[in-house]
Design a protein around this motif. Structure first.
Motif, PDB file in Angstrom:
ATOM      1  N   HIS A  31      21.700 -22.337  78.807  1.00 19.38           N
ATOM      2  CA  HIS A  31      22.630 -22.120  79.512  1.00 19.38           C
ATOM      3  C   HIS A  31      23.905 -22.897  79.335  1.00 19.38           C
ATOM      4  O   HIS A  31      24.070 -24.076  79.261  1.00 19.38           O
ATOM      5  CB  HIS A  31      22.422 -21.631  80.968  1.00 19.38           C
ATOM      6  CG  HIS A  31      21.231 -21.019  81.090  1.00 19.38           C
ATOM      7  ND1 HIS A  31      20.046 -21.648  81.627  1.00 19.38           N
ATOM      8  CD2 HIS A  31      20.669 -19.661  81.084  1.00 19.38           C
ATOM      9  CE1 HIS A  31      19.148 -20.647  81.539  1.00 19.38           C
ATOM     10  NE2 HIS A  31      19.513 -19.700  81.119  1.00 19.38           N
ATOM     11  N   ASP A  33      26.078 -24.205  81.639  1.00 19.05           N
ATOM     12  CA  ASP A  33      26.206 -25.143  82.479  1.00 19.05           C
ATOM     13  C   ASP A  33      24.965 -26.225  82.432  1.00 19.05           C
ATOM     14  O   ASP A  33      25.079 -27.165  83.164  1.00 19.05           O
ATOM     15  CB  ASP A  33      26.427 -24.804  83.914  1.00 19.05           C
ATOM     16  CG  ASP A  33      25.260 -23.907  84.458  1.00 19.05           C
ATOM     17  OD1 ASP A  33      24.161 -23.537  83.548  1.00 19.05           O
ATOM     18  OD2 ASP A  33      25.185 -23.328  85.582  1.00 19.05           O
ATOM     19  N   TYR A  58      25.211 -22.864  72.870  1.00 21.87           N
ATOM     20  CA  TYR A  58      24.442 -22.261  73.988  1.00 21.87           C
ATOM     21  C   TYR A  58      23.597 -21.049  73.497  1.00 21.87           C
ATOM     22  O   TYR A  58      23.922 -20.237  72.726  1.00 21.87           O
ATOM     23  CB  TYR A  58      25.255 -21.651  75.043  1.00 21.87           C
ATOM     24  CG  TYR A  58      26.330 -22.671  75.349  1.00 21.87           C
ATOM     25  CD1 TYR A  58      26.116 -23.956  76.061  1.00 21.87           C
ATOM     26  CD2 TYR A  58      27.465 -22.367  75.362  1.00 21.87           C
ATOM     27  CE1 TYR A  58      26.850 -24.766  76.460  1.00 21.87           C
ATOM     28  CE2 TYR A  58      28.700 -23.057  75.995  1.00 21.87           C
ATOM     29  CZ  TYR A  58      28.220 -24.509  76.520  1.00 21.87           C
ATOM     30  OH  TYR A  58      29.250 -25.239  76.892  1.00 21.87           O
ATOM     31  N   ASP A  63      23.188 -14.329  81.950  1.00 21.35           N
ATOM     32  CA  ASP A  63      23.537 -13.152  82.617  1.00 21.35           C
ATOM     33  C   ASP A  63      22.296 -12.089  82.754  1.00 21.35           C
ATOM     34  O   ASP A  63      22.497 -11.057  83.007  1.00 21.35           O
ATOM     35  CB  ASP A  63      24.782 -12.657  81.884  1.00 21.35           C
ATOM     36  CG  ASP A  63      24.620 -12.061  80.637  1.00 21.35           C
ATOM     37  OD1 ASP A  63      23.555 -12.341  80.150  1.00 21.35           O
ATOM     38  OD2 ASP A  63      25.474 -11.059  80.343  1.00 21.35           O
ATOM     39  N   TYR A  78      29.880 -11.778  84.388  1.00 21.49           N
ATOM     40  CA  TYR A  78      29.341 -13.051  84.751  1.00 21.49           C
ATOM     41  C   TYR A  78      29.547 -13.841  83.386  1.00 21.49           C
ATOM     42  O   TYR A  78      29.672 -15.029  83.357  1.00 21.49           O
ATOM     43  CB  TYR A  78      28.005 -12.660  85.286  1.00 21.49           C
ATOM     44  CG  TYR A  78      27.180 -13.941  85.738  1.00 21.49           C
ATOM     45  CD1 TYR A  78      27.786 -14.929  86.668  1.00 21.49           C
ATOM     46  CD2 TYR A  78      26.180 -14.277  84.826  1.00 21.49           C
ATOM     47  CE1 TYR A  78      27.051 -16.087  87.260  1.00 21.49           C
ATOM     48  CE2 TYR A  78      25.576 -15.622  85.369  1.00 21.49           C
ATOM     49  CZ  TYR A  78      26.120 -16.243  86.357  1.00 21.49           C
ATOM     50  OH  TYR A  78      25.387 -17.403  86.773  1.00 21.49           O
ATOM     51  N   TYR A  79      29.249 -13.381  82.328  1.00 20.44           N
ATOM     52  CA  TYR A  79      28.884 -14.044  81.016  1.00 20.44           C
ATOM     53  C   TYR A  79      30.253 -14.556  80.671  1.00 20.44           C
ATOM     54  O   TYR A  79      30.328 -15.629  80.143  1.00 20.44           O
ATOM     55  CB  TYR A  79      28.452 -13.339  79.984  1.00 20.44           C
ATOM     56  CG  TYR A  79      29.401 -12.164  79.248  1.00 20.44           C
ATOM     57  CD1 TYR A  79      29.776 -12.681  77.998  1.00 20.44           C
ATOM     58  CD2 TYR A  79      29.365 -11.167  79.698  1.00 20.44           C
ATOM     59  CE1 TYR A  79      30.833 -11.727  77.352  1.00 20.44           C
ATOM     60  CE2 TYR A  79      29.926 -10.144  79.140  1.00 20.44           C
ATOM     61  CZ  TYR A  79      30.794 -10.467  78.124  1.00 20.44           C
ATOM     62  OH  TYR A  79      31.605  -9.508  77.432  1.00 20.44           O
ATOM     63  N   ARG A  82      31.469 -17.458  82.721  1.00 12.16           N
ATOM     64  CA  ARG A  82      30.423 -18.850  82.286  1.00 12.16           C
ATOM     65  C   ARG A  82      31.099 -19.339  81.185  1.00 12.16           C
ATOM     66  O   ARG A  82      31.266 -20.567  80.900  1.00 12.16           O
ATOM     67  CB  ARG A  82      29.140 -18.572  82.110  1.00 12.16           C
ATOM     68  CG  ARG A  82      28.558 -18.325  83.620  1.00 12.16           C
ATOM     69  CD  ARG A  82      26.935 -18.140  83.409  1.00 12.16           C
ATOM     70  NE  ARG A  82      26.412 -19.620  83.353  1.00 12.16           N
ATOM     71  CZ  ARG A  82      25.023 -19.925  83.588  1.00 12.16           C
ATOM     72  NH1 ARG A  82      24.288 -18.688  83.781  1.00 12.16           N
ATOM     73  NH2 ARG A  82      24.789 -21.034  83.480  1.00 12.16           N
ATOM     74  N   GLU A  83      31.629 -18.441  80.227  1.00 16.97           N
ATOM     75  CA  GLU A  83      32.078 -18.795  78.874  1.00 16.97           C
ATOM     76  C   GLU A  83      33.449 -19.701  79.116  1.00 16.97           C
ATOM     77  O   GLU A  83      33.773 -20.712  78.720  1.00 16.97           O
ATOM     78  CB  GLU A  83      32.389 -17.830  78.100  1.00 16.97           C
ATOM     79  CG  GLU A  83      32.678 -18.179  76.578  1.00 16.97           C
ATOM     80  CD  GLU A  83      33.086 -16.839  75.807  1.00 16.97           C
ATOM     81  OE1 GLU A  83      34.309 -16.237  75.612  1.00 16.97           O
ATOM     82  OE2 GLU A  83      32.187 -16.550  75.100  1.00 16.97           O
ATOM     83  N   ALA A  86      33.160 -23.051  80.585  1.00 16.58           N
ATOM     84  CA  ALA A  86      32.329 -24.097  79.511  1.00 16.58           C
ATOM     85  C   ALA A  86      33.733 -24.566  78.799  1.00 16.58           C
ATOM     86  O   ALA A  86      33.652 -25.713  78.148  1.00 16.58           O
ATOM     87  CB  ALA A  86      31.488 -23.325  78.374  1.00 16.58           C
TER      88      ALA A  86
END
Length: 88
Positions: A31, A33, A58, A63, A78-79, A82-83, A86
């Motif tokens: 993932h 993180d 990754y 997600d 959500y994805y 997170r992207e 990062a």
């Protein structure tokens, strides 16, 4: 898996410039993180070296395959969040 191979191929074939670097470190995690939790010190140290190219790969967005799922009150999937996290 296919995207990992394509990314590695791009780096190795010169589509991504690594001319100014004398060292390249690859970090693989499930993932976005996970690298901060499990390999943060090593990755941080590599990023501090100006001659080192650091590549994070990754396996999943984390997600659960929902792709468009949003966690309230979020305005982006959500994805995507997170992207973005990062990258910065």
């Amino acid at each position: 898996m296919r995207s990992i191979l394509i990314t590695l191929s791009m780096v190795m074939n010169g589509f991504v410039s690594v001319a100014q670097f004398t060292k390249c470190s690859f970090y693989f995690s499930a993932h976005p993180d996970d690298w901060q939790l499990f390999i943060g010190t090593n990755a941080y140290n590599d990023m501090q070296e100006s001659n080192t190219k650091v590549v994070f790969i990754y396996v999943t967005a984390g997600d659960a395959g929902l792709l468009t799922g949003k966690v309230p009150p979020a305005t982006v999937p959500y994805y995507v969040a997170r992207e973005r996290g990062a990258k910065y």
